[in-house]
Design a protein around this motif. Structure first.
Motif, PDB file in Angstrom:
ATOM      1  N   ILE B  11       0.838  -1.205   0.000  1.00 36.64           N
ATOM      2  CA  ILE B  11       0.000   0.000   0.000  1.00 36.64           C
ATOM      3  C   ILE B  11       0.871   1.251   0.000  1.00 36.64           C
ATOM      4  CG2 ILE B  11      -1.611   1.339   1.393  1.00 36.64           C
ATOM      5  CD1 ILE B  11      -2.802  -1.360   2.264  1.00 36.64           C
ATOM      6  N   GLY B  12       1.941   1.161   0.840  1.00 41.16           N
ATOM      7  CA  GLY B  12       2.883   2.263   0.881  1.00 41.16           C
ATOM      8  C   GLY B  12       3.477   2.536  -0.477  1.00 41.16           C
ATOM      9  N   ALA B  13       3.829   1.410  -1.121  1.00 39.37           N
ATOM     10  CA  ALA B  13       4.411   1.573  -2.452  1.00 39.37           C
ATOM     11  C   ALA B  13       3.417   2.225  -3.394  1.00 39.37           C
ATOM     12  CB  ALA B  13       4.851   0.229  -2.987  1.00 39.37           C
ATOM     13  N   VAL B  14       2.160   1.759  -3.266  1.00 44.17           N
ATOM     14  CA  VAL B  14       1.130   2.356  -4.128  1.00 44.17           C
ATOM     15  C   VAL B  14       1.029   3.852  -3.860  1.00 44.17           C
ATOM     16  CG1 VAL B  14      -1.347   2.424  -4.523  1.00 44.17           C
ATOM     17  CG2 VAL B  14      -0.175   0.229  -4.403  1.00 44.17           C
ATOM     18  N   ILE B 184       4.528   7.184 -16.625  1.00 42.95           N
ATOM     19  CA  ILE B 184       4.524   7.134 -15.149  1.00 42.95           C
ATOM     20  C   ILE B 184       3.383   6.281 -14.604  1.00 42.95           C
ATOM     21  CG2 ILE B 184       4.146   8.475 -13.066  1.00 42.95           C
ATOM     22  CD1 ILE B 184       5.950  10.587 -14.275  1.00 42.95           C
ATOM     23  N   PRO B 185       2.147   6.586 -14.980  1.00 44.30           N
ATOM     24  CA  PRO B 185       1.117   5.672 -14.478  1.00 44.30           C
ATOM     25  C   PRO B 185       1.316   4.258 -14.962  1.00 44.30           C
ATOM     26  CG  PRO B 185       0.204   7.295 -16.020  1.00 44.30           C
ATOM     27  CD  PRO B 185       1.600   7.700 -15.799  1.00 44.30           C
ATOM     28  N   ALA B 186       1.769   4.165 -16.244  1.00 42.87           N
ATOM     29  CA  ALA B 186       2.006   2.799 -16.742  1.00 42.87           C
ATOM     30  C   ALA B 186       3.029   2.103 -15.888  1.00 42.87           C
ATOM     31  CB  ALA B 186       2.463   2.859 -18.195  1.00 42.87           C
ATOM     32  N   MET B 191       4.611  -1.481 -11.839  1.00 44.12           N
ATOM     33  CA  MET B 191       5.253  -1.722 -10.554  1.00 44.12           C
ATOM     34  C   MET B 191       4.269  -2.311  -9.561  1.00 44.12           C
ATOM     35  SD  MET B 191       7.089   0.959  -8.027  1.00 44.12           S
ATOM     36  CE  MET B 191       5.605   1.467  -7.308  1.00 44.12           C
ATOM     37  N   LEU B 192       3.081  -1.695  -9.586  1.00 45.54           N
ATOM     38  CA  LEU B 192       2.060  -2.243  -8.696  1.00 45.54           C
ATOM     39  C   LEU B 192       1.756  -3.697  -9.018  1.00 45.54           C
ATOM     40  CD1 LEU B 192      -0.485   0.656  -8.291  1.00 45.54           C
ATOM     41  CD2 LEU B 192       0.734  -0.534  -6.491  1.00 45.54           C
ATOM     42  N   LEU B 193       1.630  -3.937 -10.328  1.00 44.39           N
ATOM     43  CA  LEU B 193       1.364  -5.319 -10.713  1.00 44.39           C
ATOM     44  C   LEU B 193       2.462  -6.239 -10.222  1.00 44.39           C
ATOM     45  CD1 LEU B 193      -0.065  -4.885 -14.318  1.00 44.39           C
ATOM     46  CD2 LEU B 193      -1.268  -5.703 -12.301  1.00 44.39           C
ATOM     47  N   ILE B 194       3.682  -5.747 -10.418  1.00 43.48           N
ATOM     48  CA  ILE B 194       4.800  -6.569  -9.954  1.00 43.48           C
ATOM     49  C   ILE B 194       4.724  -6.786  -8.458  1.00 43.48           C
ATOM     50  CG2 ILE B 194       7.310  -6.637  -9.634  1.00 43.48           C
ATOM     51  CD1 ILE B 194       7.518  -5.267 -12.385  1.00 43.48           C
ATOM     52  N   VAL B 196       2.150  -6.527  -6.568  1.00 40.17           N
ATOM     53  CA  VAL B 196       1.010  -7.409  -6.258  1.00 40.17           C
ATOM     54  C   VAL B 196       1.352  -8.845  -6.595  1.00 40.17           C
ATOM     55  CG1 VAL B 196      -1.320  -8.025  -6.943  1.00 40.17           C
ATOM     56  CG2 VAL B 196      -0.780  -5.657  -6.405  1.00 40.17           C
ATOM     57  N   ALA B 197       2.025  -8.954  -7.751  1.00 43.87           N
ATOM     58  CA  ALA B 197       2.411 -10.325  -8.119  1.00 43.87           C
ATOM     59  C   ALA B 197       3.334 -10.911  -7.080  1.00 43.87           C
ATOM     60  CB  ALA B 197       3.067 -10.304  -9.491  1.00 43.87           C
ATOM     61  N   ILE B 198       4.303 -10.097  -6.675  1.00 42.85           N
ATOM     62  CA  ILE B 198       5.225 -10.600  -5.644  1.00 42.85           C
ATOM     63  C   ILE B 198       4.457 -10.948  -4.386  1.00 42.85           C
ATOM     64  CG2 ILE B 198       7.089  -9.966  -4.074  1.00 42.85           C
ATOM     65  CD1 ILE B 198       8.237  -8.280  -6.377  1.00 42.85           C
ATOM     66  N   LEU B 199       3.620  -9.988  -4.019  1.00 43.71           N
ATOM     67  CA  LEU B 199       2.820 -10.239  -2.817  1.00 43.71           C
ATOM     68  C   LEU B 199       1.983 -11.495  -2.971  1.00 43.71           C
ATOM     69  CD1 LEU B 199       2.449  -8.699  -0.160  1.00 43.71           C
ATOM     70  CD2 LEU B 199       0.269  -7.929  -1.057  1.00 43.71           C
ATOM     71  N   ALA B 200       1.356 -11.563  -4.149  1.00 46.99           N
ATOM     72  CA  ALA B 200       0.536 -12.753  -4.388  1.00 46.99           C
ATOM     73  C   ALA B 200       1.382 -13.993  -4.284  1.00 46.99           C
ATOM     74  CB  ALA B 200      -0.113 -12.646  -5.769  1.00 46.99           C
ATOM     75  N   ARG B 201       2.576 -13.860  -4.888  1.00 47.43           N
ATOM     76  CA  ARG B 201       3.438 -15.022  -4.828  1.00 47.43           C
ATOM     77  C   ARG B 201       3.774 -15.358  -3.380  1.00 47.43           C
ATOM     78  NH1 ARG B 201       8.565 -16.462  -5.161  1.00 47.43           N
ATOM     79  NH2 ARG B 201       9.322 -14.314  -5.184  1.00 47.43           N
ATOM     80  N   ILE B 202       4.123 -14.290  -2.669  1.00 49.00           N
ATOM     81  CA  ILE B 202       4.490 -14.533  -1.271  1.00 49.00           C
ATOM     82  C   ILE B 202       3.326 -15.123  -0.506  1.00 49.00           C
ATOM     83  CG2 ILE B 202       5.118 -13.432   0.900  1.00 49.00           C
ATOM     84  CD1 ILE B 202       6.632 -11.345  -0.781  1.00 49.00           C
ATOM     85  N   LEU B 203       2.129 -14.585  -0.825  1.00 48.55           N
ATOM     86  CA  LEU B 203       0.950 -15.072  -0.099  1.00 48.55           C
ATOM     87  C   LEU B 203       0.422 -16.356  -0.701  1.00 48.55           C
ATOM     88  CD1 LEU B 203      -1.101 -11.814   0.508  1.00 48.55           C
ATOM     89  CD2 LEU B 203       0.004 -13.234   2.203  1.00 48.55           C
ATOM     90  N   LEU B 204       0.226 -16.258  -2.022  1.00 44.78           N
ATOM     91  CA  LEU B 204      -0.570 -17.334  -2.607  1.00 44.78           C
ATOM     92  C   LEU B 204       0.217 -18.598  -2.899  1.00 44.78           C
ATOM     93  CD1 LEU B 204      -2.759 -15.219  -5.030  1.00 44.78           C
ATOM     94  CD2 LEU B 204      -3.364 -16.138  -2.806  1.00 44.78           C
ATOM     95  N   ASP B 205       1.482 -18.400  -3.233  1.00 46.61           N
ATOM     96  CA  ASP B 205       2.240 -19.617  -3.534  1.00 46.61           C
ATOM     97  C   ASP B 205       2.259 -20.583  -2.359  1.00 46.61           C
ATOM     98  OD1 ASP B 205       4.823 -18.621  -5.930  1.00 46.61           O
ATOM     99  OD2 ASP B 205       2.673 -18.991  -6.078  1.00 46.61           O
ATOM    100  N   PRO B 206       2.622 -20.039  -1.193  1.00 46.26           N
ATOM    101  CA  PRO B 206       2.597 -20.980  -0.076  1.00 46.26           C
ATOM    102  C   PRO B 206       1.211 -21.540   0.145  1.00 46.26           C
ATOM    103  CG  PRO B 206       3.701 -18.948   0.571  1.00 46.26           C
ATOM    104  CD  PRO B 206       3.109 -18.702  -0.771  1.00 46.26           C
ATOM    105  N   LEU B 207       0.214 -20.662  -0.010  1.00 43.12           N
ATOM    106  CA  LEU B 207      -1.155 -21.139   0.206  1.00 43.12           C
ATOM    107  C   LEU B 207      -1.503 -22.215  -0.796  1.00 43.12           C
ATOM    108  CD1 LEU B 207      -3.110 -17.863   1.011  1.00 43.12           C
ATOM    109  CD2 LEU B 207      -2.564 -19.723   2.548  1.00 43.12           C
ATOM    110  N   ALA B 208      -1.117 -21.908  -2.065  1.00 43.85           N
ATOM    111  CA  ALA B 208      -1.399 -22.915  -3.100  1.00 43.85           C
ATOM    112  C   ALA B 208      -0.653 -24.195  -2.790  1.00 43.85           C
ATOM    113  CB  ALA B 208      -1.017 -22.376  -4.466  1.00 43.85           C
TER     114      ALA B 208
END
Lengths: 120, 637
Positions: B11-14, B184-186, B191-194, B196-208
């Motif tokens: 969120i901070g990054a966002v 910039i927005p792109a 960056m956000l996608l990345i 989020v992806a990282i976060l997702a990976r951090i969160l979801l990979d273990p969960l998966a």
């Protein structure tokens, strides 16, 4: 004293008779109860010696009849028993017999025993 | 770092990205403004310069016109134009940044001013006097103007180029700006996608991974590799927890499998056991059915018959039908008495006792059924227990002893008949001998002795018959005693009288010791005398010459009187003591003849005393002597 002996064995009759004679008693002998009753009617004895086991009428029945008849009730009855059954003695006494003398009896003291029993 | 922190980081990054974007936009805006301003400036510069050019051209034109026409309006126009030029050219340098341009502009201005002063003004002033203005113009103006124009054009061309460059540059900048504005927005989005992806990976990979592991485990495959668990975040905690759970499940699975295997084993064993049990049961059934004794099996605690064999049916007089309930009812109807007639309570039946845990062997009962059927039976019963030892039932064997009773009865009858029969001739023999002995003188001592022998043996025969009859009665339970209160000393005296003959003939002395306070006893006098006589005669027989036989009377144990008859004979060996009171026992065979016993005396004595509630006993030491004791119950007052 007159003794009436009812005994079916002739040998025992002899012994008893001789024995009682020694003691000074007069003995009349019959062979069974029927004869005994008949004899009693004819000549009243002072004491009746009844063998327990006799043919035609045994001692028990004879005694019963004697005691039932008021004429003969008072004549003392002594049983000669082989003392096979204690109950014989009890029955005899219950009938009103004066006593029992067991067989084989002491021939030398038979008379004395009879007198002794009568004396009681 | 925990997930929460990571999310906050995202969120901070966002937010940071938003700030950056805003900042960038602001910067771009500034940049755009700058570019716009530059552009404006360039345009103004060009405009100014164009205006200058145009003014110069117009000045020239107006000048020419004035010079040619001499119209004063034109001169005013020229002045106006020149003022305008003056104003305008003054403005130009401020738009110029490059010193070269400034210099060029200055030069241009100088040239123009020079023309103005040296040409325009001169001509204007000289106009009225000039005969050939066109020629003069041609001479003076045109070259100068040409030069100026040339300079102007060069300037203008440069300026135009500059402007074009500027414009291009501005366009380029604008493009860049646009791109940056887009980028910039792109970029932010990327960056956000990345992130989020990282976060997702951090969160979801273990969960998966955990989910996949769960799937695997539920499928039975425990060989799963779990992702590494960071010790700091919740996912790590989940993974750890999952790992623990997986281990636990695995363990439980293993236990379950083992348990199942064990259960299978157990059920196999059970099946085997069941088969064995069925086999055993079949064997039992066959045994029960075929055994000749009447067998009954009862269940605890109800005392109901659950199994009964044919022999049992026969015994109770029932048709062997399958109706168990009827059989049970039938058994219940039996009333039992002991042989002497005393009633036997239902609880005292051997079967009932077995259900309480007591083993009964040979209980003799006479059972009677309401339908009149009376049977003497022998009951043997034992409890049946389970592994824990608890009583589950009882098994009982019944033996119909009617035959035995009959045999017994016959024996007793035989004995009584025989003994009666034997007594009669014995009476004759004894009587004859006695009378003869009394009547016939026998001077010869041997003859007298012969008579004695005959008589004593007759007596012996009588004794034997009496003993046999007594034993027979005892065994038949027909020994009828009539106990009554008696004086012990009296009984002893009568006993001593009976053994007088034996005592008189020997050197043995008889001593009587009576303790003080001996109460009356409850006893059948004749039979008790018989018992005492038996013991006394034994003592006198075994007492050595000149020894003493002691009769000791004491009021002990409580409620009893004990007679102890002691001899100092050779004693009895310990191993023989046990058999003493049994039938036909003598210390040794030789004694039978020497002491003229029948071997039944002690057995009869024991029976006589025990039937009256007393007891017999013996103490003996080999070489020292023997003491026979006899207890009689005290008569209650």
């Amino acid at each position: 004293m007159k003794v009436l002996l009812a005994e079916d064995e002739p040998d025992v009759q002899l012994i008893a008779r001789l024995s009682l004679k020694k003691a000074g008693l007069e003995v009349a002998t019959v062979n069974n109860g029927i004869e005994a009753l008949a004899r009693v009617a004819v000549e009243r004895p002072d004491v009746i010696l009844l063998d327990w086991m006799m043919p035609d009428m045994d001692g028990f029945e004879t005694c019963t009849r004697l005691k039932a008849d008021p004429a003969t009730r008072d004549i003392p009855v002594i049983f000669l028993t082989a003392k096979v059954q204690e109950s014989e003695v009890a029955k005899a006494l219950a009938l009103g017999a004066a006593g029992c003398i067991g067989k084989p009896f002491d021939a030398l003291t038979l008379g004395a025993q009879v007198i002794h029993i009568l004396g009681k | 770092m925990s997930i929460r922190a990571r999310i906050f980081a995202v969120i901070g990054a966002v937010v940071a990205a938003a700030f950056v974007q805003t900042f960038a936009i602001l910067v771009l805006e500034g940049q755009r403004k700058a570019t716009n301003e530059a552009m404006d400036r360039a345009l103004s510069r060009y405009e100014n310069q164009s205006q200058v050019m145009q003014l110069v051209v117009e000045l020239d034109s107006v000048l020419r016109a004035h010079l040619m026409t001499g119209q004063p309006a034109l001169r005013d126009e020229y002045e106006r134009l020149w003022n305008l030029y003056d104003r305008t050219i003054t403005l130009l340098p401020q738009y110029l940044e490059e010193p070269a341009a400034k210099k060029e502009a200055a030069g241009l201005d100088a040239a123009i001013r020079d023309w103005h002063r040296n040409v325009s003004l001169v001509l204007i002033t000289q106009r009225p006097t000039v005969p050939d203005m066109p020629q003069l113009l041609e001479q003076m103006n045109t070259p100068r103007m040409h030069q100026i124009r040339g300079m102007l054009y060069a300037f203008q061309t440069r300026e135009r180029n500059r402007l074009t460059d500027q414009r291009n540059s501005a366009n380029y900048q604008y493009l860049i700006m646009a791109l940056v504005t887009l980028a910039i927005p792109a970029l932010s989005i990327v960056m956000l996608l990345i992130l989020v992806a990282i976060l997702a990976r951090i969160l979801l990979d273990p969960l998966a991974a955990v989910a996949e592991s769960a799937r695997q485990i539920s499928g039975g495959n425990f060989d799963v590799v779990l992702p590494p668990a960071s010790s700091h975040d919740e996912i790590g905690a989940l993974v750890r927890a999952f790992r623990d759970m997986s281990t636990a499940v695995q363990r439980r699975q293993r236990d379950l499998t083992e348990g199942l295997a064990r259960e299978r084993e157990m059920s196999q064993m059970n099946a085997a056991l069941r088969t064995k049990a069925e086999h055993e049961h079949a064997r039992l059934q066959a045994t029960v059915a075929t055994v000749p004794a009447a067998l009954v099996i009862l269940e605890a605690p109800s005392n109901r018959v659950v199994l009964q064999n044919k022999a049992a049916d026969v015994l109770v007089g029932r048709e062997p039908d399958g109706d168990l309930a009827a059989r049970q009812a039938y058994w219940r109807n039996f009333q039992a008495t002991y042989r002497d007639g005393t009633p036997c309570a239902d609880d005292d039946w051997g079967t009932a006792r077995a259900l309480r845990g007591d083993v009964t062997v040979g209980q003799e009962l006479i059972v009677k059924h309401p339908n009149g059927r009376t049977i003497p039976i022998l009951i043997s019963a034992a409890p049946l227990r389970d592994e824990a030892g608890a009583i589950t039932g009882a098994v009982a064997a019944f033996q119909d002893i009617t035959n035995l009773y009959e045999v017994d009865r016959l024996k007793n009858e035989f004995v009584s008949v025989v003994s009666h029969e034997l007594r009669t001739p014995l009476t004759s023999i004894k009587g004859s001998l006695q009378l003869l002995l009394a009547e016939v003188p026998l001077p010869d001592p041997d003859h007298r002795k012969l008579m004695d022998v005959a008589l004593s043996n007759t007596d012996r025969l009588v004794r034997i018959i009496n003993d046999i009859l007594d034993i027979s009665k005892i065994e038949a339970g027909k020994l009828a005693l009539t106990p009554r209160p008696c004086d012990v000393q009296d009984l002893i005296r009568q006993s001593i009288q009976s053994v007088e003959q034996i005592a008189n003939g020997s050197t043995v002395t008889l001593a009587l010791v009576v303790a003080p306070g001996v109460p009356k006893v409850l006893a059948d006098p004749d039979r008790t005398i018989q018992a005492i006589v038996n013991l006394l005669s034994n003592a006198l027989k075994y007492a050595p010459a000149r020894s003493e036989v002691t009769v000791d009377v004491r009021p002990e144990p409580a409620n009893f009187v004990t007679l102890a008859i002691t001899d100092r004979g050779r004693g009895i060996a310990p191993e023989k003591i046990g058999q003493l009171f049994q039938k036909f026992q003598q210390i040794d065979g030789a004694d039978t003849r020497q002491f003229r016993g029948t071997g039944l005396g002690l057995a009869i004595t024991k029976a006589l005393v025990e039937t009256q509630g007393g007891s017999v006993g013996v103490r003996s030491e080999v070489g020292q002597g023997s003491t026979f004791t006899l207890t009689i119950p005290v008569a209650r007052q």
